[in-house]
Design a protein around this motif. Structure first.
Motif, short mmCIF file in Angstrom:
data_model
loop_
_atom_site.label_atom_id
_atom_site.label_comp_id
_atom_site.label_asym_id
_atom_site.label_seq_id
_atom_site.Cartn_x
_atom_site.Cartn_y
_atom_site.Cartn_z
N GLU A 207 0.73 -1.49 -0.29
CA GLU A 207 -0.22 0.25 0.17
C GLU A 207 1.09 1.02 0.12
OE1 GLU A 207 -3.97 1.29 2.40
OE2 GLU A 207 -2.07 1.57 3.48
N ALA A 208 0.19 2.75 -0.71
CA ALA A 208 0.98 3.28 -0.81
C ALA A 208 0.50 4.10 -0.29
CB ALA A 208 2.22 3.99 -2.34
N VAL A 209 0.61 5.42 0.59
CA VAL A 209 -0.32 6.23 0.76
C VAL A 209 0.05 7.26 0.68
CG1 VAL A 209 -2.23 7.22 2.32
CG2 VAL A 209 -1.70 5.18 2.57
N ARG A 210 0.35 8.54 -0.23
CA ARG A 210 0.49 9.62 -0.55
C ARG A 210 -0.28 10.84 0.76
NH1 ARG A 210 -1.25 14.17 -3.30
NH2 ARG A 210 -2.80 12.92 -3.46
N VAL A 211 1.92 11.17 1.11
CA VAL A 211 1.10 12.30 2.30
C VAL A 211 1.54 13.58 1.92
CG1 VAL A 211 2.06 10.09 4.25
CG2 VAL A 211 3.68 11.62 3.19
N ASN A 212 2.24 13.89 0.57
CA ASN A 212 2.40 15.53 0.22
C ASN A 212 1.02 16.01 -0.59
OD1 ASN A 212 3.12 13.31 -1.74
ND2 ASN A 212 4.54 15.29 -2.68
N SER A 213 1.02 17.23 -0.28
CA SER A 213 0.06 17.82 -1.00
C SER A 213 -0.03 18.28 -2.19
CB SER A 213 -1.33 19.18 -0.53
OG SER A 213 0.04 20.35 -0.17
N GLN A 214 -0.37 17.75 -3.74
CA GLN A 214 0.13 18.27 -4.50
C GLN A 214 -1.48 18.73 -5.29
OE1 GLN A 214 1.63 13.60 -5.71
NE2 GLN A 214 2.90 15.30 -7.18
N TYR A 215 -1.24 19.51 -6.17
CA TYR A 215 -2.15 19.91 -7.03
C TYR A 215 -2.83 19.43 -8.24
CZ TYR A 215 -5.56 23.51 -9.93
OH TYR A 215 -6.57 23.89 -10.06
N ALA A 216 -4.20 19.26 -7.82
CA ALA A 216 -5.02 18.10 -8.83
C ALA A 216 -4.77 17.29 -9.45
CB ALA A 216 -4.95 19.36 -10.05
N PRO A 217 -3.57 15.67 -8.62
CA PRO A 217 -2.75 14.88 -9.28
C PRO A 217 -3.57 13.72 -10.00
CG PRO A 217 -3.75 14.80 -6.93
CD PRO A 217 -3.97 16.23 -7.06
N ARG A 218 -3.35 13.34 -10.48
CA ARG A 218 -4.19 12.82 -11.63
C ARG A 218 -3.65 11.55 -11.20
NH1 ARG A 218 -2.40 15.64 -16.15
NH2 ARG A 218 -0.83 13.15 -16.88
N LEU A 219 -4.70 10.32 -11.44
CA LEU A 219 -4.05 9.09 -11.45
C LEU A 219 -2.92 8.54 -11.49
CD1 LEU A 219 -4.31 6.38 -9.30
CD2 LEU A 219 -6.17 5.56 -10.75
N GLY A 220 -2.99 9.17 -12.84
CA GLY A 220 -1.85 8.25 -14.23
C GLY A 220 -0.36 8.40 -13.47
N PRO A 221 -0.41 9.36 -13.67
CA PRO A 221 1.60 10.26 -12.83
C PRO A 221 1.12 9.17 -11.48
CG PRO A 221 0.21 11.99 -14.06
CD PRO A 221 -0.88 10.43 -13.48
N ILE A 222 0.72 9.79 -9.99
CA ILE A 222 0.56 9.39 -9.06
C ILE A 222 1.22 7.58 -8.86
CG2 ILE A 222 -0.76 9.08 -7.08
CD1 ILE A 222 0.57 12.25 -7.82
N ARG A 223 -0.06 7.20 -10.24
CA ARG A 223 -0.44 5.42 -10.31
C ARG A 223 1.37 5.16 -10.56
NH1 ARG A 223 -0.19 1.50 -13.53
NH2 ARG A 223 -1.83 -0.52 -13.61
N ASP A 224 1.93 5.76 -11.55
CA ASP A 224 3.19 4.93 -11.53
C ASP A 224 4.19 5.70 -10.91
OD1 ASP A 224 2.32 4.43 -14.18
OD2 ASP A 224 3.36 6.43 -14.76
N ARG A 225 4.25 6.92 -9.94
CA ARG A 225 5.08 6.90 -8.85
C ARG A 225 5.05 5.76 -7.49
NH1 ARG A 225 3.84 13.24 -9.68
NH2 ARG A 225 5.01 13.47 -11.34
N ALA A 226 3.74 5.49 -7.43
CA ALA A 226 3.13 4.64 -6.25
C ALA A 226 3.69 3.62 -6.60
CB ALA A 226 1.57 4.62 -6.21
N ALA A 227 3.63 2.69 -8.13
CA ALA A 227 4.24 1.74 -7.98
C ALA A 227 6.77 1.67 -7.63
CB ALA A 227 3.73 1.46 -9.42
N LEU A 228 6.94 2.31 -7.83
CA LEU A 228 8.11 2.87 -7.74
C LEU A 228 8.24 2.53 -6.72
CD1 LEU A 228 8.96 5.47 -11.02
CD2 LEU A 228 9.82 2.47 -10.92
N ALA A 229 7.23 3.46 -5.66
CA ALA A 229 7.57 3.47 -4.18
C ALA A 229 7.25 1.88 -4.04
CB ALA A 229 7.02 4.26 -3.70
N MET A 230 6.80 1.28 -3.90
CA MET A 230 7.30 -0.02 -3.73
C MET A 230 7.09 -1.03 -3.86
SD MET A 230 2.02 -0.27 -4.27
CE MET A 230 1.90 0.64 -5.37
N ALA A 231 8.18 -0.76 -5.51
CA ALA A 231 8.42 -1.44 -5.76
C ALA A 231 10.62 -1.57 -5.03
CB ALA A 231 9.16 -1.57 -7.12
N GLN A 232 10.78 -0.46 -4.84
CA GLN A 232 11.62 0.06 -4.06
C GLN A 232 11.79 -0.41 -3.03
OE1 GLN A 232 14.60 1.68 -5.23
NE2 GLN A 232 14.08 1.52 -6.97
#
Length: 134
Positions: A45-70
């Motif tokens: 599970e990756a919970v985004r903890v920083n604020s970002q203006y109008a984040p779209r799932l596409g880029p966030i999804r890829d970043r979360a996958a990279l974080a989970m893989a790391q």
């Protein structure tokens, strides 16, 4: 008193969903998004903890996958969720991951540079990665 209340409310935001709540989190930053990552069995599970203006799932999804893989050290077979909380299926055992996927997905490969640990104030710090597709 107000500062303590605000700090407690912020801490509750990254507590994780019920399935992951009692597990320790590893904080990771990937390309401007900061996640608390928790692992349980074949899920992450990756919970985004920083604020970002109008984040779209596409880029966030890829970043979360990279974080989970790391954090897990495993490739991620699939990611579901929204721009705040995502859950990934770990593919440490590729045969088991293939059974979980209904369709083949061509993974995008990334090269990540570890910039070390970011610390500020009383924070214990978190790993910072800059990742680019290749």
């Amino acid at each position: 008193m107000i500062r303590v209340l605000a700090l407690l409310m912020l801490a509750a935001c990254s507590a994780g969903t019920p399935h992951f709540r009692d597990l320790p989190a590893t904080r990771v930053a990937v390309n401007g998004s900061v996640f608390d990552v928790r692992l349980r069995g074949d899920l992450a599970e990756a919970v985004r903890v920083n604020s970002q203006y109008a984040p779209r799932l596409g880029p966030i999804r890829d970043r979360a996958a990279l974080a989970m893989a790391q954090v897990s050290g495993c490739p991620i077979a699939d990611v579901l969720g929204d721009a705040a909380v995502t859950v990934g299926v770990l593919a440490c055992d590729q045969k088991a991951a293939d059974r979980l996927l209904m369709a083949a997905v061509t993974p995008t490969h990334y090269e990540c540079i570890d910039f070390g640990t970011y610390k500020s104030g009383l924070d214990t710090g978190y790993e910072v990665f800059e990742c680019t597709p290749y």
